[in-house]
Design a protein around this motif. Structure first.
Motif, mmCIF file in Angstrom:
data_model
loop_
_atom_site.group_PDB
_atom_site.id
_atom_site.type_symbol
_atom_site.label_atom_id
_atom_site.label_comp_id
_atom_site.label_asym_id
_atom_site.label_seq_id
_atom_site.Cartn_x
_atom_site.Cartn_y
_atom_site.Cartn_z
ATOM 1 N N PHE B 146 14.878 11.399 -4.148
ATOM 2 C CA PHE B 146 13.637 10.754 -3.728
ATOM 3 C C PHE B 146 13.108 9.893 -4.867
ATOM 4 O O PHE B 146 13.274 10.237 -6.041
ATOM 5 N N VAL B 147 12.454 8.792 -4.533
ATOM 6 C CA VAL B 147 11.700 8.043 -5.525
ATOM 7 C C VAL B 147 10.289 7.816 -4.997
ATOM 8 O O VAL B 147 10.048 7.836 -3.795
ATOM 9 N N ASP B 148 9.378 7.600 -5.945
ATOM 10 C CA ASP B 148 7.974 7.333 -5.633
ATOM 11 C C ASP B 148 7.346 8.501 -4.882
ATOM 12 O O ASP B 148 7.918 9.583 -4.781
ATOM 13 N N ARG B 149 6.163 8.295 -4.355
ATOM 14 C CA ARG B 149 5.471 9.413 -3.714
ATOM 15 C C ARG B 149 4.581 8.895 -2.597
ATOM 16 O O ARG B 149 4.379 7.689 -2.464
ATOM 17 N N GLY B 150 4.038 9.869 -1.853
ATOM 18 C CA GLY B 150 3.105 9.535 -0.784
ATOM 19 C C GLY B 150 3.731 8.599 0.229
ATOM 20 O O GLY B 150 4.887 8.768 0.603
ATOM 21 N N ILE B 151 2.987 7.590 0.665
ATOM 22 C CA ILE B 151 3.491 6.719 1.723
ATOM 23 C C ILE B 151 4.634 5.836 1.244
ATOM 24 O O ILE B 151 5.333 5.255 2.043
ATOM 25 N N ARG B 152 4.824 5.733 -0.076
ATOM 26 C CA ARG B 152 5.913 4.887 -0.578
ATOM 27 C C ARG B 152 7.159 5.689 -0.915
ATOM 28 O O ARG B 152 8.141 5.144 -1.398
ATOM 29 N N LYS B 153 7.130 7.000 -0.662
ATOM 30 C CA LYS B 153 8.277 7.852 -0.983
ATOM 31 C C LYS B 153 9.494 7.447 -0.143
ATOM 32 O O LYS B 153 9.370 7.211 1.048
ATOM 33 N N GLU B 154 10.637 7.318 -0.789
ATOM 34 C CA GLU B 154 11.850 7.000 -0.041
ATOM 35 C C GLU B 154 13.077 7.581 -0.741
ATOM 36 O O GLU B 154 12.983 8.030 -1.884
ATOM 37 N N ILE B 155 14.207 7.571 -0.024
ATOM 38 C CA ILE B 155 15.417 8.074 -0.643
ATOM 39 C C ILE B 155 16.147 6.924 -1.330
ATOM 40 O O ILE B 155 16.012 5.771 -0.946
ATOM 41 N N CYS B 156 16.925 7.280 -2.342
ATOM 42 C CA CYS B 156 17.575 6.253 -3.143
ATOM 43 C C CYS B 156 18.853 6.826 -3.747
ATOM 44 O O CYS B 156 18.839 7.915 -4.318
ATOM 45 N N PHE B 157 19.962 6.112 -3.576
ATOM 46 C CA PHE B 157 21.211 6.524 -4.216
ATOM 47 C C PHE B 157 21.231 6.025 -5.653
ATOM 48 O O PHE B 157 20.755 4.931 -5.940
ATOM 49 N N ILE B 158 21.760 6.821 -6.551
ATOM 50 C CA ILE B 158 21.988 6.351 -7.920
ATOM 51 C C ILE B 158 23.360 5.671 -7.913
ATOM 52 O O ILE B 158 24.379 6.339 -7.718
#
Lengths: 150, 202
Positions: B146-158
């Protein structure tokens, strides 16, 4: 930021994975941002996966993954400051530095950020630069204060 | 092992210590809808769809069955007018993010949830965390997070880890209730390691 300094900071916290946030905060306060190689070094040394560090570094507003300016300008947008004209102070800073809140100028001099309350409403409108509070700002004074920073 | 007896929907169910209400119900064949639950993973309590009424000493409270520990003498109701209403609203909120998800649409039909009740926000991810947790807990690759938080939280591959581990794994793909995970992966692949993907096909 050189990785030796990162190692020193990690050693200061005994290389404990539970001190991750403290380590990141120390790097942030010295370097003003968290470079990718520093984060990877921290991950390897503390044995914390990079996804987790990335999550934490994006979660807290105290951390920045992009370079910040030498002087961090915080403009209070709380209710009291707002009523006393924080918007005009912000406009002055934007005109003087050429950057919007959340941005950093090209020569890394200023970073601009709006905050919701700095806790000294009687001094409003308040502008904070590098932790120094400048109260009762007028647009004219704001421009003067900014000129003091190189 | 301590045996515990609880009542779920009027049926006597025995559970052992450390079991959650959801596990106790599943072991007795009682269905509770879930989205973020996976038997191999630590309970997460993220989707809130497994909400049940738990009654102890005459007090009823609403709890998430997947994280609520089974205790002796607990009275559980898995369906009631109130619960159906709660699940319907949860589903409607989730459908605002992923209106085409088959899993969500099936549940929506069951609970009478309306797809268009809330304005659609094209995020497609419902933050069930299945992919992130499966990659971390079962595969231990930590390729997606996961990156960011709240309404901007999203999944992200490294990208660096994904390029190495993901082409031969992709075990998280069938877990995703919305197919958003796959699209994030394809985007990461296209941006970060398109050549290795070609080599994999050849």
């Amino acid at each position: 930021m050189d990785l030796e300094r990162v190692d020193q900071i990690i050693d200061k916290h005994q290389g404990e994975a539970s001190s991750l946030i403290q380590v990141l905060l120390d790097i942030q306060s010295e370097n003003h941002w968290l470079p990718r190689d520093a984060l990877e070094r921290v991950g390897r040394k503390l044995n914390v996966p990079y996804t987790r560090i990335h999550h934490i570094a994006t979660f807290y507003k105290a951390f920045s993954l992009v370079p910040k300016g030498r002087h961090e300008v915080h403009i209070c947008m709380g209710t009291a400051c707002h009523v006393r004209g924080a918007a005009r102070v912000l406009d002055t800073v934007r005109d003087a530095t050429g950057i919007k809140p959340g941005e950093t100028d090209l020569d890394l001099k200023f970073s601009l950020e709006t905050v919701n309350c700095l806790g000294c409403c009687a001094l409003g409108p308040v502008m904070e630069i590098n932790g120094t509070t400048h109260g009762n700002m007028t647009p004219g004074q704001t421009a003067e204060v900014l000129k003091q920073y190189e | 092992m301590n045996e515990m007896r609880l009542t779920i929907d009027g049926r006597e169910v025995t559970a052992t210590e450390g079991m959650t209400v959801l596990e106790a119900a599943r072991s007795a064949g009682i269905f509770i809808p879930t989205l973020c639950y996976h038997e191999k993973l630590e309970p997460y309590g993220g989707c809130r769809l497994c909400m049940v009424e738990a009654e102890t000493r005459g007090r009823t409270s609403l709890v998430a069955a997947c994280v609520y520990p089974a205790v002796d003498g607990l009275l559980v109701r898995t369906r009631s007018e109130k619960l159906d209403r709660i699940r319907k609203t949860i589903l409607e909120l989730l459908l605002a993010h992923a209106p085409e998800s088959p899993v969500l649409l099936d549940l929506a039909a069951e609970y009478g949830a309306e797809v268009n009740r809330f304005e659609h926000q094209a995020s497609f991810c419902i933050h069930c965390g299945l992919c992130v947790r499966y990659c971390a807990e079962v595969k231990q690759k930590h390729a997606v997070g996961f990156v960011d938080r709240g309404i901007r939280k999203e999944i992200c591959f490294i990208p660096e880890i994904a390029a190495k581990e993901c082409p031969d794994c992709q075990a998280c793909f069938p877990l995703c209730p919305t197919s958003y995970l796959q699209s994030v992966y394809v985007l990461t692949e296209a941006l970060a390691f398109p050549a290795s993907a070609e080599a994999g096909k050849a």
